[in-house]
Design a protein around this motif. Structure first.
Motif, PDB file in Angstrom:
ATOM      1  N   ASP A  66       3.182  -5.758   5.422  1.00 11.00           N
ATOM      2  CA  ASP A  66       2.529  -6.927   4.864  1.00 11.00           C
ATOM      3  C   ASP A  66       1.099  -6.535   4.494  1.00 11.00           C
ATOM      4  N   PRO A  67       0.766  -6.485   3.208  1.00 12.70           N
ATOM      5  CA  PRO A  67      -0.589  -6.062   2.818  1.00 12.70           C
ATOM      6  C   PRO A  67      -1.683  -6.959   3.365  1.00 12.70           C
ATOM      7  N   SER A  68      -1.349  -8.214   3.685  1.00 16.00           N
ATOM      8  CA  SER A  68      -2.369  -9.113   4.230  1.00 16.00           C
ATOM      9  C   SER A  68      -2.769  -8.718   5.646  1.00 16.00           C
TER      10      SER A  68
ATOM     11  N   HIS B 282       5.711  -0.024  -0.876  1.00 15.24           N
ATOM     12  CA  HIS B 282       4.439   0.187  -0.201  1.00 15.24           C
ATOM     13  C   HIS B 282       3.253   0.125  -1.149  1.00 15.24           C
ATOM     14  N   THR B 283       3.478  -0.230  -2.427  1.00 16.99           N
ATOM     15  CA  THR B 283       2.384  -0.229  -3.400  1.00 16.99           C
ATOM     16  C   THR B 283       1.292  -1.213  -3.005  1.00 16.99           C
ATOM     17  N   GLU B 284       1.665  -2.452  -2.704  1.00 16.85           N
ATOM     18  CA  GLU B 284       0.658  -3.469  -2.386  1.00 16.85           C
ATOM     19  C   GLU B 284      -0.068  -3.129  -1.087  1.00 16.85           C
ATOM     20  N   PHE B 285       0.667  -2.589  -0.099  1.00 12.52           N
ATOM     21  CA  PHE B 285       0.035  -2.220   1.162  1.00 12.52           C
ATOM     22  C   PHE B 285      -1.005  -1.119   0.947  1.00 12.52           C
TER      23      PHE B 285
ATOM     24  N   ALA C 232      -6.578   1.085  -0.180  1.00 14.81           N
ATOM     25  CA  ALA C 232      -7.508   1.678  -1.139  1.00 14.81           C
ATOM     26  C   ALA C 232      -8.733   0.787  -1.345  1.00 14.81           C
ATOM     27  N   GLN C 233      -8.505  -0.513  -1.352  1.00 15.52           N
ATOM     28  CA  GLN C 233      -9.636  -1.432  -1.500  1.00 15.52           C
ATOM     29  C   GLN C 233     -10.568  -1.365  -0.301  1.00 15.52           C
ATOM     30  N   ALA C 234     -10.004  -1.210   0.900  1.00 17.23           N
ATOM     31  CA  ALA C 234     -10.840  -1.067   2.098  1.00 17.23           C
ATOM     32  C   ALA C 234     -11.615   0.248   2.061  1.00 17.23           C
TER      33      ALA C 234
ATOM     34  N   ASP D 108      -1.043   4.649  -9.589  1.00 19.27           N
ATOM     35  CA  ASP D 108      -1.724   3.357  -9.733  1.00 19.27           C
ATOM     36  C   ASP D 108      -2.746   3.141  -8.619  1.00 19.27           C
ATOM     37  N   ILE D 109      -2.428   3.599  -7.425  1.00 16.04           N
ATOM     38  CA  ILE D 109      -3.321   3.409  -6.294  1.00 16.04           C
ATOM     39  C   ILE D 109      -4.633   4.169  -6.487  1.00 16.04           C
TER      40      ILE D 109
END
Length: 468
Positions: free
Chosen positions: A288-290, A313-316, A321-323, A351-352
């Motif tokens: 869960d990416p959240s 696992h792309t969204e996770f 990557a954002q963190a 993409d990541i």
């Protein structure tokens, strides 16, 4: 040069460097080599059957006066379905009684064996020179033996019976056996927070020398953190986290190393842990990416992400990557380990990478492991790595070093590993190869406390760094 021309001291050094299996043929070369090598044939013994145990006992007893023939490492696999026969237990008692040279001991089904003959527990407690113990299926009698143990090992792995007996960890902590333990592994440990919390608090910090704690097979985490507040490295596999002190808040703490599964990110965050080195590993799971805690991720200087056959696992990884790219992020080194049989499953990495463009990463290491004899050709995997290399070095302006590794599953065969220095600007950035020894020293330096605490990269110091 013939071995027979070497003096005895050199031959002993050679024999010490060989395994017990390698010493067996060496001992048959000549009488002189037999006299030297036979001392190391039984240096490490693994007993897997009752018949083997009796034979080893008889051989050792015949050489009872030759202490050099007695093992320094002993592994005993205990009964699986029914208690062993009396001669087998007597043989094991005889070995324990005389194995004064033991440094490492591993016993499976320990409680069942001691239950067959109490003398086993007495001799276990009396062994004087153990530096490492691995005891599986511990119960009340094994705990009694540990309380009386003469040895003060530096490493201990303790696996409790299921269900575990009450106060099992407290019984261990109260005894002197942990007096010198620097690395402790616990398995199948549970805790009654309501009835045992007061006793736990009294033992807090009783073992300040403990540096490394490994929790496996459904162990409660928080009571262990309270009992061992000075640990620097923590590994959690399949843990239970919900039991905490109802009367106190969790005190934040910072470790050198923290390893756990991504599915537990949210629960780890509630424990207030931060670490310089963060390792997330998993197999066959969705995330869960959240649940990604940006503060936990961005507080680390090194992130090792190991994904084995993971779907969606792309969204996770995008959240990770954002963190990593946050303004306050300390992240400087990213280690990807991907185990997969299909190159299409790692296309998400392209993409990541673009989300890492604002990061301060100094180095990226990408390791792809693939099946040995199935799936796409070796050349196709190399082509994938080359494409990912281009995307990485062109998308992350801060990048100074890049490593890519291609290996096969479940082998030590690393067929392709390259290190390079990123040079140039913008779209003209290229990767100039550097010697592997330089790259591996940079790899170790970026994981060292020396770098993780300061985030100041000194290439001269990195090339001289040989620690691990």
């Amino acid at each position: 040069m013939s071995l027979s021309t070497l003096n005895e001291d050199v031959l002993r050094i050679i024999a010490e460097m060989l395994s017990a299996t390698q010493c067996i043929p060496l001992s048959s070369v000549s009488r002189d080599l037999h006299a030297i090598a036979r001392q190391y044939v039984f240096a490490s013994i693994t007993v897997r059957s009752e018949e083997q145990l009796v034979k080893i006992h008889d051989h050792l007893i015949r050489n009872i006066d030759n202490r050099l023939l007695w093992p320094r490492e002993l592994t005993i696999y205990g009964p699986t379905e029914m208690p062993p026969a009396a001669p087998v237990i007597d043989a094991l008692v005889g070995i324990f009684e005389h194995a004064q040279e033991l440094r490492f001991l591993e016993v499976h089904d320990c409680e069942s064996l001691i239950d067959c003959n109490a003398r086993l527990g007495e001799h276990l407690a009396a062994l004087p020179h153990l530096s490492a113990i691995h005891l599986f299926n511990i119960g009340a009698q094994t705990l009694d033996a540990l309380h009386k143990m003469v040895s003060r090992p530096e490493k201990a792995c303790l696996s409790f019976t299921t269900p575990p007996i009450r106060r099992s960890l407290l019984r261990i902590a109260e005894g002197p056996v942990l007096g010198n333990v620097k690395r402790l592994t616990l398995r199948h440990f549970e805790f009654n927070a309501i009835s045992e919390w007061q006793l736990l608090s009294k033992l807090t910090g009783a073992h300040p020398q403990l540096e490394v704690l490994d929790l496996d097979h459904r162990c409660v985490v928080y009571p262990c953190l309270i009992l061992f507040p000075n640990i620097r490295r923590l590994t959690i596999a399949d843990g239970i986290y919900g039991i905490q002190d109802p009367g106190n808040d969790v005190e934040p703490r910072r470790l050198d190393y923290l390893s756990f599964q991504p599915s537990d990110l949210h629960l780890i965050s509630t424990l207030g842990i931060r670490s310089d080195y963060l390792r997330l590993y998993t197999e066959w799971l969705d995330f869960d990416p959240s649940g990604v805690d940006h503060e936990l991720v961005s507080a680390a200087a090194v992130l090792e992400l190991s994904l084995y056959q993971v779907e969606r696992h792309t969204e996770f990884c995008l959240a990770l990557a954002q963190a990593i790219s946050a303004k306050w992020s300390r992240m400087r080194y990213l280690i990807w380990t991907i185990k997969t049989d299909d190159p299409h499953t790692v296309r998400w990495m392209e993409d990541i990478v673009f989300s890492l463009s604002s990061s301060q990463l100094l180095s990226i290491r990408l390791h792809v492991a693939h099946p040995r004899h199935t799936g796409p050709s070796h050349e196709r995997w190399l082509g994938l790595l080359q494409r990912l290399e281009h995307v990485h070095i062109s998308s992350v302006p801060s990048l100074r070093f890049y490593c890519q590794v291609l290996s096969e599953w479940n082998t030590d065969n690393t067929s392709k590993i390259t290190w390079g220095r990123v040079e140039g600007d913008g779209g003209r950035r290229t990767l100039q190869p550097i010697p592997s020894w330089q790259g591996e020293r940079i790899h170790r330096y970026l994981q060292s406390p020396q770098f993780c605490r300061t985030l100041r990269f000194d290439e001269e110091a990195a090339l001289q760094y040989t620690g691990r």
